[in-house]
Design a protein around this motif. Sequence first.
Motif, mmCIF file in Angstrom:
data_model
loop_
_atom_site.group_PDB
_atom_site.id
_atom_site.type_symbol
_atom_site.label_atom_id
_atom_site.label_comp_id
_atom_site.label_asym_id
_atom_site.label_seq_id
_atom_site.Cartn_x
_atom_site.Cartn_y
_atom_site.Cartn_z
ATOM 1 N N ASP A 259 0.838 -1.202 0.000
ATOM 2 C CA ASP A 259 0.000 0.000 0.000
ATOM 3 C C ASP A 259 0.882 1.265 0.000
ATOM 4 O O ASP A 259 1.502 1.612 1.007
ATOM 5 C CB ASP A 259 -0.890 -0.044 1.261
ATOM 6 C CG ASP A 259 -1.924 1.064 1.269
ATOM 7 O OD1 ASP A 259 -1.688 2.088 0.589
ATOM 8 O OD2 ASP A 259 -2.941 0.926 1.962
ATOM 9 N N SER A 261 0.003 4.280 -0.039
ATOM 10 C CA SER A 261 -0.520 5.429 0.714
ATOM 11 C C SER A 261 0.333 5.676 1.962
ATOM 12 O O SER A 261 0.350 6.772 2.520
ATOM 13 C CB SER A 261 -1.980 5.205 1.118
ATOM 14 O OG SER A 261 -2.043 4.208 2.112
ATOM 15 N N SER A 262 1.057 4.632 2.388
ATOM 16 C CA SER A 262 1.897 4.802 3.585
ATOM 17 C C SER A 262 2.979 5.854 3.339
ATOM 18 O O SER A 262 3.346 6.597 4.243
ATOM 19 C CB SER A 262 2.541 3.480 4.002
ATOM 20 O OG SER A 262 2.898 2.718 2.889
ATOM 21 N N TRP A 265 1.486 9.360 3.422
ATOM 22 C CA TRP A 265 1.180 9.689 4.822
ATOM 23 C C TRP A 265 2.472 10.035 5.580
ATOM 24 O O TRP A 265 2.526 11.027 6.315
ATOM 25 C CB TRP A 265 0.462 8.499 5.482
ATOM 26 C CG TRP A 265 0.058 8.763 6.910
ATOM 27 C CD1 TRP A 265 -1.066 9.416 7.345
ATOM 28 C CD2 TRP A 265 0.802 8.408 8.092
ATOM 29 N NE1 TRP A 265 -1.079 9.489 8.720
ATOM 30 C CE2 TRP A 265 0.063 8.867 9.205
ATOM 31 C CE3 TRP A 265 1.991 7.745 8.312
ATOM 32 C CZ2 TRP A 265 0.478 8.691 10.518
ATOM 33 C CZ3 TRP A 265 2.422 7.558 9.617
ATOM 34 C CH2 TRP A 265 1.671 8.034 10.711
ATOM 35 N N GLN A 269 4.678 13.654 8.022
ATOM 36 C CA GLN A 269 5.070 13.538 9.433
ATOM 37 C C GLN A 269 6.448 14.164 9.679
ATOM 38 O O GLN A 269 7.274 14.249 8.770
ATOM 39 C CB GLN A 269 5.090 12.067 9.867
ATOM 40 C CG GLN A 269 3.834 11.282 9.497
ATOM 41 C CD GLN A 269 2.551 11.897 10.054
ATOM 42 O OE1 GLN A 269 2.530 12.372 11.193
ATOM 43 N NE2 GLN A 269 1.486 11.910 9.243
ATOM 44 N N TYR A 276 6.982 2.694 13.146
ATOM 45 C CA TYR A 276 6.485 1.766 12.129
ATOM 46 C C TYR A 276 6.342 0.406 12.806
ATOM 47 O O TYR A 276 7.322 -0.127 13.356
ATOM 48 C CB TYR A 276 7.478 1.694 10.955
ATOM 49 C CG TYR A 276 7.206 0.570 9.981
ATOM 50 C CD1 TYR A 276 5.968 0.453 9.358
ATOM 51 C CD2 TYR A 276 8.181 -0.383 9.684
ATOM 52 C CE1 TYR A 276 5.710 -0.583 8.470
ATOM 53 C CE2 TYR A 276 7.933 -1.420 8.790
ATOM 54 C CZ TYR A 276 6.699 -1.510 8.188
ATOM 55 O OH TYR A 276 6.445 -2.538 7.313
ATOM 56 N N LEU A 305 2.565 4.130 12.010
ATOM 57 C CA LEU A 305 2.148 3.449 10.779
ATOM 58 C C LEU A 305 2.146 1.969 11.102
ATOM 59 O O LEU A 305 3.174 1.410 11.496
ATOM 60 C CB LEU A 305 3.175 3.746 9.665
ATOM 61 C CG LEU A 305 3.014 2.974 8.354
ATOM 62 C CD1 LEU A 305 1.729 3.360 7.634
ATOM 63 C CD2 LEU A 305 4.212 3.231 7.435
ATOM 64 N N LEU A 327 -9.836 4.955 15.837
ATOM 65 C CA LEU A 327 -8.973 5.734 14.942
ATOM 66 C C LEU A 327 -9.352 7.209 14.941
ATOM 67 O O LEU A 327 -8.491 8.086 14.854
ATOM 68 C CB LEU A 327 -9.028 5.162 13.519
ATOM 69 C CG LEU A 327 -8.263 3.843 13.354
ATOM 70 C CD1 LEU A 327 -8.511 3.229 11.991
ATOM 71 C CD2 LEU A 327 -6.770 4.054 13.584
ATOM 72 N N GLY A 332 -5.728 11.518 12.945
ATOM 73 C CA GLY A 332 -4.754 11.382 11.846
ATOM 74 C C GLY A 332 -3.368 10.970 12.297
ATOM 75 O O GLY A 332 -2.456 10.875 11.489
ATOM 76 N N ARG A 333 -3.200 10.691 13.598
ATOM 77 C CA ARG A 333 -1.882 10.302 14.109
ATOM 78 C C ARG A 333 -1.546 8.850 13.755
ATOM 79 O O ARG A 333 -0.407 8.406 13.933
ATOM 80 C CB ARG A 333 -1.870 10.507 15.630
ATOM 81 C CG ARG A 333 -0.532 10.369 16.287
ATOM 82 C CD ARG A 333 -0.496 11.103 17.614
ATOM 83 N NE ARG A 333 -1.469 10.633 18.585
ATOM 84 C CZ ARG A 333 -1.367 9.506 19.288
ATOM 85 N NH1 ARG A 333 -0.354 8.707 19.108
ATOM 86 N NH2 ARG A 333 -2.293 9.178 20.174
ATOM 87 N N HIS A 335 -1.912 5.538 10.878
ATOM 88 C CA HIS A 335 -2.254 5.067 9.545
ATOM 89 C C HIS A 335 -2.117 3.547 9.574
ATOM 90 O O HIS A 335 -1.026 3.029 9.862
ATOM 91 C CB HIS A 335 -1.295 5.692 8.524
ATOM 92 C CG HIS A 335 -1.732 5.507 7.111
ATOM 93 N ND1 HIS A 335 -2.929 5.958 6.618
ATOM 94 C CD2 HIS A 335 -1.108 4.905 6.057
ATOM 95 C CE1 HIS A 335 -3.032 5.656 5.330
ATOM 96 N NE2 HIS A 335 -1.937 5.012 4.971
ATOM 97 N N ILE A 337 -2.522 -0.084 7.583
ATOM 98 C CA ILE A 337 -2.595 -0.653 6.237
ATOM 99 C C ILE A 337 -2.444 -2.170 6.317
ATOM 100 O O ILE A 337 -2.080 -2.703 7.367
ATOM 101 C CB ILE A 337 -1.472 -0.076 5.334
ATOM 102 C CG1 ILE A 337 -0.130 -0.178 6.056
ATOM 103 C CG2 ILE A 337 -1.760 1.348 4.931
ATOM 104 C CD1 ILE A 337 1.036 0.170 5.201
#
Length: 461
Positions: A259, A261-262, A265, A269, A276, A305, A327, A332-333, A335, A337
Amino acid sequence: MESQTDTGQMEQRKGRRLVLFPLPFQGHINPMLLLATILHSKGFSITIIHTNFNSLNPSNFPNFTFHSIPDGILESEASSKDVVALAKLLNTKCVEPFRDRMVKLLSDVSEEPISCLISDAFFYFTQAVADSLRLPRVVLRTGGLSSFVVFVAFPLLRERGYLPIQDSQLEEPVAELPPLKVKDLPVIDNVDPDSYYEIIAGMVNESKASSGIIWNSFEELERSELDTLRQEFPNPIFPIGPFHKYYLTSSSSSLLDQDQSSISWLDKQAPKSVIYASFGSLAALSEAQFLEISWGLANSNQPFLWVVRPGLVCGSEWLEPLPSGFLDTLNGRAHIIKWAPQLEVLAHPAVGAFWTHNGWNSTLESICEGVPMICMPCFTDQKVNAKYVSQVWKVGLQLENGSDRLEIERCIRRLMVEKEGEEIRDRISKLKDKAKFCLQRGGSSLQNLDSLVSHIFKLES
Ligand code: UDX
């Protein structure tokens, strides 16, 4: 990379083929395909034999020839959580199809002659097949040398009563293998111990019987274990890692979609702020563990993440055990996946720590990017890797099994905020440099790679 290779030999090698046979699990497929790419760059043609189970995608590797074999693994066997039973089945059911395929490849005069077979160490049945076909077999051991030394010692550990593990002895030191304690021994809970000892013995003994062993590690990381093995094993040993740092354009061998999108995102940061968290391709968590991890991450106040692989939590499809609205409260802190482009994630400047199960690939990938680790091993070699990370190389902190949210929060704080974390960061950055140097001109891994190539060349004659 080719600077030290004798160009005369390189010319002669052209037109030689290697047959590689990866064990069909993510942590084994990735290093084998990387090794194939490295050896291809040295002038060898590459044929990959793979099982139908966790089948590979040939279109990602147009320079290689792929052959799939019918492994006969049933759907129910493939989805079982018992990796020991599955490894045993693969070593039984693949014998005939693998042998048939090898016979065909060896008799195909339209292809280049085959120099040797390179098989995963856990495909131990292939030594007998290779012997019967008079084909040299070289082994790729995808784990570290440190854990392999412990696997070699299994007969002794059983004889002296360390194995099978008794709960009352967990905190006792293993005097023969410092700094390991009994709880660090590379076992798997809830599997038949005799079956486990059998596959470990097969892996060790048939590696010893092979024409050489390749390691995705480097001398500067595991020197004393390398010395031990060189004394105990008659065959040559080639630590030529870290494979993924050879700066070759290598394609993805990921079985799951990564993914992206990570990355976008992470771009938003602050530097070194993100934790992670990922526990690899096989580990499983109970719902209670999953919830403690969720709250520990949430309460740490750091952005995170998190890779929650479908099936990671026993009895759940994906995120169902999370409390509703969990969540949303994090603004938004977080993410979450299903699978990440892990190499890119670890190399991202926003990542400050890697909470890992310490599979060998993840451990090495973290070292190569200088990312300190929070260690939470689940089984086998991961336990030894975690101990080395936290107590030998001192580049991470180990969470005790069954940690609760308060302990997790405390551990994250020690690593991300306190002075102890700074020292750890400093040490891993030095180790990162060592990993880099071993792939530079004159570096240990490049020299070992040259020795490996010459060795393979001699095997043919
Ligand atoms: C398994 C065993 O669990 C481990 O003990 C052994 O050392 C190797 O085989 P696995 O769980 O797959 O390992 O973990 P690891 O060795 O870390 O390999 C996972 C691979 O998948 C890594 O190369 C990692 O980069 C990749 N990965 C992981 C992704 O691409 N995306 C992810 O989200 C997570």
